[in-house]
Scaffold this motif. Structure first.
Motif: not given
Length: 760
Positions: A180, A185, A188, A192, A198-199, A404, A410, A413-414, A744
């Motif tokens: 990402s 990114e 994200s 944010k 961020p999504v 995405r 995604q 990242r979570t 980013s």
């Protein structure tokens, strides 16, 4: 290779018989094993496996065939009957293979055994799993954690990704860049900043309730074809679609559903976009500002005439900050400045704004056409500005919809694949595993590449991917990659990153997602997260292509067991034997997102990892959604100049990320070659080029480095003046590692400054 003069430069609608023909061609070359039709039948369905291609969500009410052309291609490509056994290296050296194309490397087939590079023979040789894991661990123990990078692509599922992040932190580093970093990114970070999430904020119910889509820089025909089905359904119920994109992409022009027998028999197309605006590359800031200006002018006129307001004033007052400053910028910016930077007329922008103002529920869809610019975060903030004007975030049928690219990018990242320490629940990790996680930020992929150049980074572990091909500065990367002390790649097939081995190099072959993952407690399931933040279970049913393949989970746990000192809370063997135990750990680490994880694993359509912004809870510094005042009218970081063009990198209809299935890009009418540059006909005439001329693109970033890509045929194309287009990843060689989004660090692959010259 095709003769350029014979290229048709035309295409039919997305889907239809062309889609079936494209799948047939890949089936012919990849030769999937018997039973692959049964595999496709199970794709993206409860009890089946989740496609490893794009991250478009899986609906709860699935169709008989819940896969798209590209998803089918990916499945056939991974389930090929071709095998790249250790005997392959009896006839080939690493140096020789550097002249092979990306397509031909992967055509060698599935890797069947762990391999170690032997420098003396310039070949990979078969090794045992024990030797490989012990050898890797021994080298890591002699390196400092800050010298090692743990990279992950979007292939690995949530369970293996969680333990991979844990392994890196147990080792002592947050050097956890991920794919990402090179695509979303900017989402994200950018989203944010302005809405606290961020999504994306939309879910399936919003898609069904909306009455308008605004598309920016996203191409569903190539990058997320399953999106075309809900778009067709939306058009059938009267939803309006407005598209902004430098190129006319066929998936947003017209579509024939391959699952509609009547449409297939009659050739009846669904027209997707009601308006299609071809703006300049990098012109989105100005275009969106123009839309906002038109909305504000209409609202001013409504107030003067005593009509209902156009703006959602109550929403703006309760839920936002920064509106007054932004509205003044809209009023004070001239239409002439806006149209010059956008490359669109005032009339076109007002026409699009009229659709926005007369729609009750609008979804803003975007892709890497917004994120991959030097001011990509500003692009996203401007789209949020437009949506906030009429309260189109946080209510049914409206919201932000970033699409995405990779299936679980995604989700990784979570569950902790992140280089920023603040994103990780370190206190919970400390309690769960009895260690002190590192609290210093790790390396973004840009930092990691620069670290390779300066030799501060001495080892890369790659959980999937083809990093050498995916990043900028490819020529420098080849030298730097080979100059490391160690490279380790978990892979299914050969790719370019394997051909520049470090001093110590291993290729560790892994299972594909469609394959049976048999462990101590029986067949295992894994899980992924899609673009709507829905979590899905995935179970493979195919026999693995070799008994020597290991799952990504088994590889990560074996390395953890060999590398990390004994700790009773680190149960590597048990975790390998039962992935449900790892899901329990994820639930304990992220209780709000993964409550009842194992029980909900196979919920049709997935279970939702809830999004505060969807409920108008803004987790920003101010506690409100933020209007952003733009400080420039484009998203680029360089000035226009005589002979300087803005280059966009594209994916063809016959590829997925760096994987090239073939040489057919039927949507753009280009067959048999990828060595082309698309150019406006007026620009061609002004520069003295005709169709088929061989040219080179030369980076014009203003630094001392000369980056050149030659052997390209000029193709006349419907593209704005001053804009060029060429294929990714080939054009990556032209991108400076310093040419990235300011916020980013995502490489600015959609607006590369280049010059064009006759090829020698």
């Amino acid at each position: 290779m095709s003769d350029i003069d014979d290229l048709p430069l035309k295409s039919g609608p997305a889907g239809g018989w062309g889609s079936l023909s494209g799948m047939k061609q890949v089936m012919r070359t990849s030769r999937p094993e018997a039973g692959f039709l049964d595999t496709l039948r199970r794709q993206n369905k409860p009890g089946g496996f989740m496609c490893s291609s794009c991250a478009w969500p899986k609906p709860p009410n699935y169709r008989a065939f819940e896969f798209c052309e590209n998803g089918a291609k990916h499945t056939m490509w991974e389930n090929t009957s071709h095998r790249c056994t250790p005997a392959f290296w009896d006839d080939h050296t690493v140096t020789e293979l550097r002249d092979w194309s990306d397509h031909d490397l992967e055509m060698t087939g599935r890797l069947t055994a762990p391999l170690r590079f032997d420098a003396e023979s310039d070949r990979y040789v078969e090794t045992s799993w024990e030797e490989a894991i012990d050898g890797i661990a021994a080298i890591l123990k002699n390196l400092s954690p800050e010298e090692v990078v743990f990279y992950a692509s979007g292939h690995a599922a949530l369970e293996a990704s969680y333990l991979y992040g844990l392994l890196a932190r147990l080792y002592g580093t947050n050097n956890l860049p991920q794919s990402s970093n090179m695509c979303h990114e900017t989402t994200s970070v950018g989203l944010k900043e302005v809405i606290g999430s961020p999504v994306g904020t939309v879910i399936w119910e919003d898609i069904a309730k909306t009455d308008c889509f605004f598309f920016f820089g996203q191409n569903p025909g190539t990058n997320s074809p399953r999106f075309l089905h809900p778009l067709k359904e939306a058009k059938d119920r009267g939803v309006r679609i407005v598209t902004f994109n430098p190129l006319r992409e066929q998936g947003l022009v017209s579509f024939i559903s391959p699952q509609d027998p009547v449409a297939m028999a009659t050739g009846k197309e669904t027209i997707i976009s009601d308006q299609y605006h071809q703006l300049r590359a990098g012109g989105d800031v100005a275009a969106i500002l123009g839309l906002c200006k038109a909305v504000i002018e209409a609202d001013d006129a409504a107030q003067e005439a005593g009509r209902p307001r156009i703006l959602d004033v109550a929403f703006i007052e309760e839920h936002t900050t920064g509106f007054d400053t932004f509205i003044e910028t809209c009023r004070n910016t001239s239409w002439s400045d806006i149209t010059r930077e956008a490359g669109l007329t005032e009339g076109a922008l007002r026409e699009a704004a009229d659709v926005y103002m007369t729609s009750e529920r609008v979804i803003g869809v975007y892709g890497m056409g917004l994120t991959q610019h030097s001011r990509g975060a500003l692009n996203i903030a401007m789209l949020v500005n437009l949506m906030l004007l009429r309260g189109n975030i946080g209510r049914p049928g409206a919201g932000m919809c970033p699409v995405r690219g990779h299936s679980n990018v995604q989700g990784q990242r979570t569950v902790g694949i992140a280089e920023k320490a603040e994103l990780i629940p370190n206190d919970r990790l400390k309690t769960l595993f009895d260690f002190d996680p590192p609290l210093e930020d790790g390396t973004h992929i840009v930092d990691a590449v620069e670290g390779l150049f300066t030799k501060k980074i001495k080892a890369f572990l790659c959980l999937g991917g083809n990093l050498l091909r995916a990043v900028p500065e490819q020529k420098r990367m080849e030298e730097a990659w080979a100059g490391q002390e160690m490279s380790v790649m978990v892979s299914t097939k050969l790719n370019r990153s394997h051909l520049f081995p470090a001093g110590h190099a291993w290729i560790l072959p892994c299972l594909g997602r469609a394959e049976i993952d048999e462990q101590a407690t029986g067949p295992q399931a894994v899980s992924i997260e899609d673009s709507f933040s829905m979590i899905h279970g995935s179970t493979g049913h195919r026999k693995p292509p070799s008994p020597l393949l290991k799952s990504e989970m088994a590889i990560v746990c074996a390395l953890g067991k060999a590398l990390i000192p004994d700790n009773p809370k680190l149960r590597w063997d048990e975790w390998t034997g039962d992935y449900g135990l790892v899901r329990d750990l994820i639930e304990r680490t992220y209780p709000d997102d993964f409550a009842e994880y194992n029980n909900r694993l196979f919920t049709p359509g997935g279970f939702w990892r809830e999004n505060p912004a969807h409920k108008r809870i803004w987790e920003t510094e101010s506690g409100k959604a933020v209007f952003t005042d733009p400080d420039q009218l484009n998203s680029i970081s360089f000035e226009d100049a005589e002979g300087r063009y803005r280059l966009i990198t594209l994916r063809s209809n016959d590829q997925f990320n760096t994987t090239i299935y073939g040489y057919s890009d039927r949507f753009r009418g280009i067959e048999g070659t990828r060595d082309v540059v698309l150019m406006n006909e007026e620009d061609m005439a002004a520069a003295g080029y005709v169709k088929g001329d061989r040219v080179a693109l030369v980076s014009d970033a203003g630094d001392e480095e000369t980056r050149r890509l030659g052997g390209l045929a000029v193709i006349p194309y419907q593209i704005p003046r001053g804009t060029l287009a060429g294929y990714y990843p080939e054009c990556n060689v032209l991108i400076s590692i310093k040419h990235h989004d300011q916020l980013s660090k995502t490489p600015a692959s959609k607006s590369i400054p280049v010059r064009i010259e006759k090829d020698a």
